[in-house]
Scaffold this motif. Structure first.
Motif, mmCIF file in Angstrom:
data_model
loop_
_atom_site.group_PDB
_atom_site.id
_atom_site.type_symbol
_atom_site.label_atom_id
_atom_site.label_comp_id
_atom_site.label_asym_id
_atom_site.label_seq_id
_atom_site.Cartn_x
_atom_site.Cartn_y
_atom_site.Cartn_z
ATOM 1 N N SER A 1 0.900 -1.316 0.063
ATOM 2 C CA SER A 1 0.093 -0.045 -0.019
ATOM 3 C C SER A 1 0.881 1.262 -0.111
ATOM 4 O O SER A 1 0.533 2.465 -0.461
ATOM 5 C CB SER A 1 -0.700 -0.065 1.215
ATOM 6 O OG SER A 1 -1.693 -1.051 0.920
ATOM 7 N N LEU B 1 0.871 4.313 -2.884
ATOM 8 C CA LEU B 1 0.706 5.482 -2.392
ATOM 9 C C LEU B 1 1.892 6.405 -2.979
ATOM 10 O O LEU B 1 1.701 7.566 -3.408
ATOM 11 C CB LEU B 1 0.227 5.754 -0.852
ATOM 12 C CG LEU B 1 -0.717 5.131 -0.151
ATOM 13 C CD1 LEU B 1 -0.864 5.053 1.163
ATOM 14 C CD2 LEU B 1 -1.961 6.035 -0.706
ATOM 15 N N ARG C 1 1.317 9.815 -5.171
ATOM 16 C CA ARG C 1 2.073 10.798 -5.020
ATOM 17 C C ARG C 1 2.897 11.663 -5.946
ATOM 18 O O ARG C 1 2.666 12.747 -6.327
ATOM 19 C CB ARG C 1 2.559 10.793 -3.574
ATOM 20 C CG ARG C 1 3.104 12.284 -3.072
ATOM 21 C CD ARG C 1 3.795 12.124 -1.730
ATOM 22 N NE ARG C 1 3.957 13.142 -0.977
ATOM 23 C CZ ARG C 1 4.549 14.210 -1.181
ATOM 24 N NH1 ARG C 1 5.610 14.163 -2.227
ATOM 25 N NH2 ARG C 1 4.639 15.396 -0.683
ATOM 26 N N GLU D 1 -3.784 14.643 0.976
ATOM 27 C CA GLU D 1 -4.531 13.383 1.454
ATOM 28 C C GLU D 1 -3.629 12.285 1.477
ATOM 29 O O GLU D 1 -3.626 11.376 2.412
ATOM 30 C CB GLU D 1 -5.674 13.145 0.583
ATOM 31 C CG GLU D 1 -6.398 11.871 0.791
ATOM 32 C CD GLU D 1 -7.650 11.702 -0.148
ATOM 33 O OE1 GLU D 1 -8.007 10.550 -0.446
ATOM 34 O OE2 GLU D 1 -7.844 12.465 -0.881
ATOM 35 N N ILE D 2 -2.818 11.959 0.373
ATOM 36 C CA ILE D 2 -1.873 10.911 0.232
ATOM 37 C C ILE D 2 -0.806 10.939 1.483
ATOM 38 O O ILE D 2 -0.584 9.910 1.976
ATOM 39 C CB ILE D 2 -1.130 10.891 -0.883
ATOM 40 C CG1 ILE D 2 -2.075 10.738 -2.459
ATOM 41 C CG2 ILE D 2 0.000 9.863 -1.275
ATOM 42 C CD1 ILE D 2 -1.753 10.909 -3.586
ATOM 43 N N ASP D 3 -0.376 12.002 1.563
ATOM 44 C CA ASP D 3 0.694 12.226 2.701
ATOM 45 C C ASP D 3 0.001 11.754 4.083
ATOM 46 O O ASP D 3 0.687 11.070 4.788
ATOM 47 C CB ASP D 3 1.137 13.843 2.947
ATOM 48 C CG ASP D 3 2.280 14.174 2.044
ATOM 49 O OD1 ASP D 3 2.645 12.883 1.267
ATOM 50 O OD2 ASP D 3 2.539 15.302 1.725
ATOM 51 N N ALA D 4 -1.314 12.090 4.452
ATOM 52 C CA ALA D 4 -2.058 11.572 5.581
ATOM 53 C C ALA D 4 -2.081 10.168 5.841
ATOM 54 O O ALA D 4 -1.936 9.580 6.594
ATOM 55 C CB ALA D 4 -3.332 12.237 5.712
ATOM 56 N N ARG D 5 -2.581 9.386 4.407
ATOM 57 C CA ARG D 5 -2.562 8.280 4.483
ATOM 58 C C ARG D 5 -1.159 7.713 4.551
ATOM 59 O O ARG D 5 -1.186 6.524 5.245
ATOM 60 C CB ARG D 5 -3.210 7.459 3.075
ATOM 61 C CG ARG D 5 -4.776 8.048 3.039
ATOM 62 C CD ARG D 5 -5.294 7.872 1.471
ATOM 63 N NE ARG D 5 -5.289 6.603 1.377
ATOM 64 C CZ ARG D 5 -5.435 5.940 0.049
ATOM 65 N NH1 ARG D 5 -5.794 6.762 -1.008
ATOM 66 N NH2 ARG D 5 -5.389 4.613 -0.213
ATOM 67 N N LEU D 6 0.039 8.007 4.109
ATOM 68 C CA LEU D 6 1.272 7.441 4.173
ATOM 69 C C LEU D 6 1.562 7.655 5.592
ATOM 70 O O LEU D 6 2.253 6.769 6.225
ATOM 71 C CB LEU D 6 2.226 8.208 3.376
ATOM 72 C CG LEU D 6 2.105 7.909 1.851
ATOM 73 C CD1 LEU D 6 3.080 9.013 0.993
ATOM 74 C CD2 LEU D 6 2.768 6.295 1.745
ATOM 75 N N LYS D 7 1.345 8.739 6.350
ATOM 76 C CA LYS D 7 1.756 8.705 7.703
ATOM 77 C C LYS D 7 0.933 7.556 8.279
ATOM 78 O O LYS D 7 1.629 7.074 9.479
ATOM 79 C CB LYS D 7 1.224 10.184 8.453
ATOM 80 C CG LYS D 7 1.568 10.294 9.878
ATOM 81 C CD LYS D 7 1.021 11.708 10.095
ATOM 82 C CE LYS D 7 1.406 11.950 11.652
ATOM 83 N NZ LYS D 7 1.004 13.240 12.084
ATOM 84 N N ARG D 8 -0.247 7.149 8.384
ATOM 85 C CA ARG D 8 -0.957 6.363 9.060
ATOM 86 C C ARG D 8 -0.374 4.961 8.700
ATOM 87 O O ARG D 8 -0.231 4.185 9.631
ATOM 88 C CB ARG D 8 -2.692 6.156 8.648
ATOM 89 C CG ARG D 8 -3.413 7.231 9.327
ATOM 90 C CD ARG D 8 -4.948 7.230 8.964
ATOM 91 N NE ARG D 8 -5.167 6.955 7.652
ATOM 92 C CZ ARG D 8 -5.531 8.156 6.887
ATOM 93 N NH1 ARG D 8 -5.760 9.362 7.248
ATOM 94 N NH2 ARG D 8 -6.174 7.861 5.584
ATOM 95 N N HIS D 9 0.044 4.576 7.412
ATOM 96 C CA HIS D 9 0.644 3.458 7.167
ATOM 97 C C HIS D 9 2.132 3.332 7.724
ATOM 98 O O HIS D 9 2.128 2.264 8.218
ATOM 99 C CB HIS D 9 0.718 3.312 5.453
ATOM 100 C CG HIS D 9 -0.508 2.902 4.880
ATOM 101 N ND1 HIS D 9 -1.501 3.550 4.715
ATOM 102 C CD2 HIS D 9 -0.797 1.506 4.579
ATOM 103 C CE1 HIS D 9 -2.489 2.923 4.014
ATOM 104 N NE2 HIS D 9 -2.001 1.696 3.837
#
Length: 196
Positions: free
Chosen positions: A160, A164, A168, A179-187
């Motif tokens: 994932s 991402l 990006r 939004e992609i950076d926020a998802r990368l942070k969660r991952h």
């Protein structure tokens, strides 16, 4: 310190080879117990142990089954020599047993499996309290190593993250990149937790 009143062996089971029987005789000699062996027509052995100094005796029956001598034992002993002999007998020849060590006011129950104590419980006034219980630590560790769920989750998370990162690199709009950076942070937090 509490003084032991008696020791009861409940459903003790031993399986000995011919060589083990010779070692058993040597064990009784080392503890200065007098013994007599009666060989029956079936090849089975009746074995009488006596502690002359204490006036206590014990009879053990070894039934011969396919070249193995099997002893099923239930008895109560009071004197230290026979008590010590039975303890060594169960541990040396890897027997299974439940042993009640009876003291004034309480009883300690020892569970032996393959000659090792796997559980000790104290029985006092109708209450049972576990004092010691062996856990199969090696088996539990092997199960943990066999579980590949975490590795599978890590693999999915890394896949994932790679997807991402590709998104990006192709993204143009600032909102989409955020939004992609926020998802990368969660991952990345998930990966940190899984790899720990």
């Amino acid at each position: 310190m509490a003084e032991r009143v008696a020791t009861e062996y409940v459903n003790a089971t031993l399986k000995l080879t011919e060589a083990d029987m010779q070692a058993l005789f040597a064990l009784s000699d080392s503890l200065e117990l007098r013994h007599q062996v009666f060989v029956l027509d079936t090849g089975s052995h009746e074995w009488v142990l006596e502690d002359d100094s204490a006036g206590e005796s014990l009879r053990l029956s070894f039934e011969r089954e396919n070249g193995i001598y099997v002893c099923a034992l239930s008895c109560r002993v009071v004197k230290p020599r026979l008590t010590n002999f039975l303890r060594k007998l169960v541990s040396t020849f890897r027997g299974d047993a439940v042993v009640n060590r009876i003291y004034t006011g309480f009883t300690m129950v020892y569970h032996y499996r393959s000659g090792k104590v796997v559980r000790i419980a104290e029985c006092k006034g109708g209450e049972i309290r576990t004092v010691f219980e062996q856990r199969n630590s090696i088996g539990l560790m092997e199960e943990q190593f066999k579980l590949c769920d975490v590795e599978r989750e890590i693999g999915i998370a890394w896949q994932s993250v790679n997807e991402l990162l590709d998104l990006r690199n192709r993204a143009v709009a600032e909102a989409e990149i955020a939004e992609i950076d926020a998802r990368l942070k969660r991952h990345s937090q998930l990966l940190f937790a899984l790899e720990a």
